[in-house]
Scaffold this motif. Structure first.
Motif, mmCIF file in Angstrom:
data_model
loop_
_atom_site.group_PDB
_atom_site.id
_atom_site.type_symbol
_atom_site.label_atom_id
_atom_site.label_comp_id
_atom_site.label_asym_id
_atom_site.label_seq_id
_atom_site.Cartn_x
_atom_site.Cartn_y
_atom_site.Cartn_z
ATOM 1 N N THR A 3 0.780 -1.305 0.036
ATOM 2 C CA THR A 3 -0.153 -0.096 0.064
ATOM 3 C C THR A 3 0.891 1.211 -0.051
ATOM 4 N N ARG A 4 0.204 2.275 -0.352
ATOM 5 C CA ARG A 4 1.082 3.428 -0.328
ATOM 6 C C ARG A 4 1.684 3.874 0.935
ATOM 7 N N ALA A 5 0.837 3.421 2.003
ATOM 8 C CA ALA A 5 1.228 3.829 3.508
ATOM 9 C C ALA A 5 2.569 2.768 3.592
ATOM 10 N N ALA A 6 2.560 1.766 3.222
ATOM 11 C CA ALA A 6 3.483 0.762 3.537
ATOM 12 C C ALA A 6 4.765 1.204 2.853
ATOM 13 N N HIS A 7 4.621 1.247 1.433
ATOM 14 C CA HIS A 7 5.875 1.738 0.858
ATOM 15 C C HIS A 7 6.612 3.062 1.510
ATOM 16 N N LYS A 8 5.434 3.914 1.918
ATOM 17 C CA LYS A 8 6.332 5.405 2.769
ATOM 18 C C LYS A 8 7.031 4.841 3.767
ATOM 19 N N ARG A 9 6.578 4.072 4.468
ATOM 20 C CA ARG A 9 6.802 3.595 6.032
ATOM 21 C C ARG A 9 8.275 2.876 5.799
ATOM 22 N N LEU A 10 8.240 1.841 4.856
ATOM 23 C CA LEU A 10 9.433 1.028 4.500
ATOM 24 C C LEU A 10 10.670 1.858 4.150
ATOM 25 N N THR A 11 10.224 2.677 3.135
ATOM 26 C CA THR A 11 11.371 3.831 2.629
ATOM 27 C C THR A 11 12.027 4.556 3.730
ATOM 28 N N ARG A 12 11.234 4.948 4.583
ATOM 29 C CA ARG A 12 11.840 5.915 5.623
ATOM 30 C C ARG A 12 12.550 4.874 6.580
ATOM 31 N N GLU A 13 12.269 3.600 6.655
ATOM 32 C CA GLU A 13 12.886 2.732 7.935
ATOM 33 C C GLU A 13 14.288 2.419 7.110
ATOM 34 N N TYR A 14 13.904 2.254 5.799
ATOM 35 C CA TYR A 14 15.525 1.965 5.001
ATOM 36 C C TYR A 14 16.378 2.985 5.198
ATOM 37 N N LYS A 15 16.108 3.875 5.161
ATOM 38 C CA LYS A 15 17.113 5.281 5.369
ATOM 39 C C LYS A 15 17.467 5.238 6.919
ATOM 40 N N PRO A 29 15.582 -3.531 1.638
ATOM 41 C CA PRO A 29 14.766 -4.207 0.890
ATOM 42 C C PRO A 29 15.125 -4.724 -0.625
ATOM 43 N N SER A 30 14.593 -5.591 -1.164
ATOM 44 C CA SER A 30 15.011 -6.031 -2.223
ATOM 45 C C SER A 30 14.652 -5.115 -3.442
ATOM 46 N N GLU A 31 15.396 -4.846 -4.574
ATOM 47 C CA GLU A 31 15.319 -3.581 -5.388
ATOM 48 C C GLU A 31 13.792 -3.884 -6.327
ATOM 49 N N SER A 32 13.432 -5.229 -6.423
ATOM 50 C CA SER A 32 12.192 -5.592 -6.962
ATOM 51 C C SER A 32 11.096 -5.607 -6.373
ATOM 52 N N ASN A 33 11.119 -5.632 -5.189
ATOM 53 C CA ASN A 33 9.862 -5.677 -4.078
ATOM 54 C C ASN A 33 10.322 -5.135 -2.579
ATOM 55 N N ILE A 34 9.688 -4.083 -2.200
ATOM 56 C CA ILE A 34 9.891 -3.222 -0.930
ATOM 57 C C ILE A 34 9.417 -4.095 0.068
ATOM 58 N N LEU A 35 8.667 -5.017 -0.107
ATOM 59 C CA LEU A 35 8.080 -5.891 1.036
ATOM 60 C C LEU A 35 9.003 -7.030 1.153
ATOM 61 N N GLY A 56 18.969 -13.754 6.183
ATOM 62 C CA GLY A 56 17.552 -14.400 6.262
ATOM 63 C C GLY A 56 16.674 -13.220 5.483
ATOM 64 N N THR A 57 15.340 -13.358 5.587
ATOM 65 C CA THR A 57 14.640 -12.612 4.842
ATOM 66 C C THR A 57 13.324 -12.198 5.965
ATOM 67 N N LEU A 58 12.801 -10.982 5.615
ATOM 68 C CA LEU A 58 11.560 -10.484 6.401
ATOM 69 C C LEU A 58 10.482 -10.267 5.095
ATOM 70 N N MET A 59 9.188 -10.820 5.148
ATOM 71 C CA MET A 59 8.307 -10.770 4.178
ATOM 72 C C MET A 59 7.392 -9.906 4.857
ATOM 73 N N PHE A 60 7.035 -8.736 4.537
ATOM 74 C CA PHE A 60 6.132 -7.632 4.940
ATOM 75 C C PHE A 60 4.840 -8.074 4.299
ATOM 76 N N PRO A 61 3.656 -7.873 5.094
ATOM 77 C CA PRO A 61 2.412 -7.857 4.524
ATOM 78 C C PRO A 61 1.883 -6.398 3.709
ATOM 79 N N PRO A 62 1.309 -6.337 2.768
ATOM 80 C CA PRO A 62 0.936 -5.011 2.097
ATOM 81 C C PRO A 62 0.514 -4.059 3.016
#
Length: 277
Positions: A3-15, A29-35, A56-62
């Motif tokens: 979702t837009r909110a998830a994308h924004k949140r994960l982008t901020r957390e990556y920074k 995050p993977s370049e092809s999938n921010i989740l 390892g991996t973290l698979m986030f829900p939308p």
């Protein structure tokens, strides 16, 4: 799709996690999938995992952060089943207990804390300290070769899961710099990429700078702590007896016999002297 909110949140957390990574942890995050996030934990000092490289991996829900990720550790560690979903209070096994205020760094710090404990849960395993150290020593090799399957790589990738049969392709795609370092490390330590064991070099030594030519313990071939203990005992006995003859191994018996004969002769001579007088 996030979702837009998830994308924004994960982008901020990556920074945030890039600028201020927690101790022993790196993630992106993977370049092809921010989740789909990939992390590497470096084994802390004073633990059986010291020096290990755990991927390892973290698979986030939308709808993150209103639901937790699925957590997996792909690298064999002796603590978790490789590539299995882990049942933790911060994972998708317990969505109701997840706090939206928790971030990626919070989740990974919690994972590291659980890893260094002895608490059991779904996806965890019980192993000895020696077994965990053994996995730590082989972790770089395992990550970059897919457990040696790079020799004949097969399709073994699944969404959210990684099998050893991918030949290290997924790790190489996500961690190219670490992969390069791992191959350099294997070359420096003369590690056989097919087995993860030190190569045998002319003269009977194995590995870089190895000098011992005595019997090797070979714990890698055993399957359980009881078998490992027996392997150690057998190897110690074999090493103790190596190059020693029958006389050396029976020196106590021979010494006792010599003392007995000496005492017997002394008594006979003493008795003969008394009778002649």
């Amino acid at each position: 799709m996030a979702t837009r909110a998830a994308h924004k949140r994960l982008t901020r957390e990556y920074k945030t996690i890039s600028e201020n990574p927690p101790p022993y942890i790196t993630a992106h995050p993977s370049e092809s999938n921010i989740l789909e996030w990939h992390y590497v934990i470096t084994g802390p000092e004073d633990t059986p995992y010291h020096g290990g490289q755990y991927w390892g991996t973290l698979m986030f829900p939308p709808n993150y952060p209103f639901a937790p990720p699925a957590i997996r550790m792909h690298t064999p560690s002796g603590r978790f089943q490789p590539s299995s979903r882990l049942c933790l209070s911060i994972s998708d096994f317990h969505p109701r207990s997840f706090n939206p205020a928790w971030e990626v760094s919070t989740i990974l710090i919690g994972l590291l804390s659980f890893m260094t404990s002895e608490e059991m849960t779904t996806g965890s395993v019980s192993a000895t300290e020696a077994e965990r150290k053994y996995h730590a020593a082989r972790s770089r090799w395992w990550n970059s070769t897919g457990g040696g399957s790079h020799v004949k790589a097969t399709s073994g990738q699944q969404k959210g899961n990684v099998k050893a049969g991918d030949g290290g392709a997924k790790f190489r795609a996500e961690w190219p710099e670490l992969d390069k370092e791992n191959w350099e490390w294997m070359n420096q330590h003369n590690i056989d990429p097919a087995t993860g064991n030190p190569r045998t070099v002319p003269g009977g030594a194995s590995g870089a700078g190895a000098a011992s030519c005595g019997p090797q313990l070979g714990l890698a071939a055993t399957t359980g702590s009881g078998h490992q203990a027996q392997a150690v005992v057998d190897a110690v006995v074999q090493q103790r007896n190596a190059g020693r003859g029958w006389l050396f191994r029976n020196k106590l018996v021979l010494a006792g016999a010599a003392i007995f004969i000496y005492v017997l002769i002394a008594r006979l001579l003493g008795a003969g002297g008394v009778s002649s007088s």
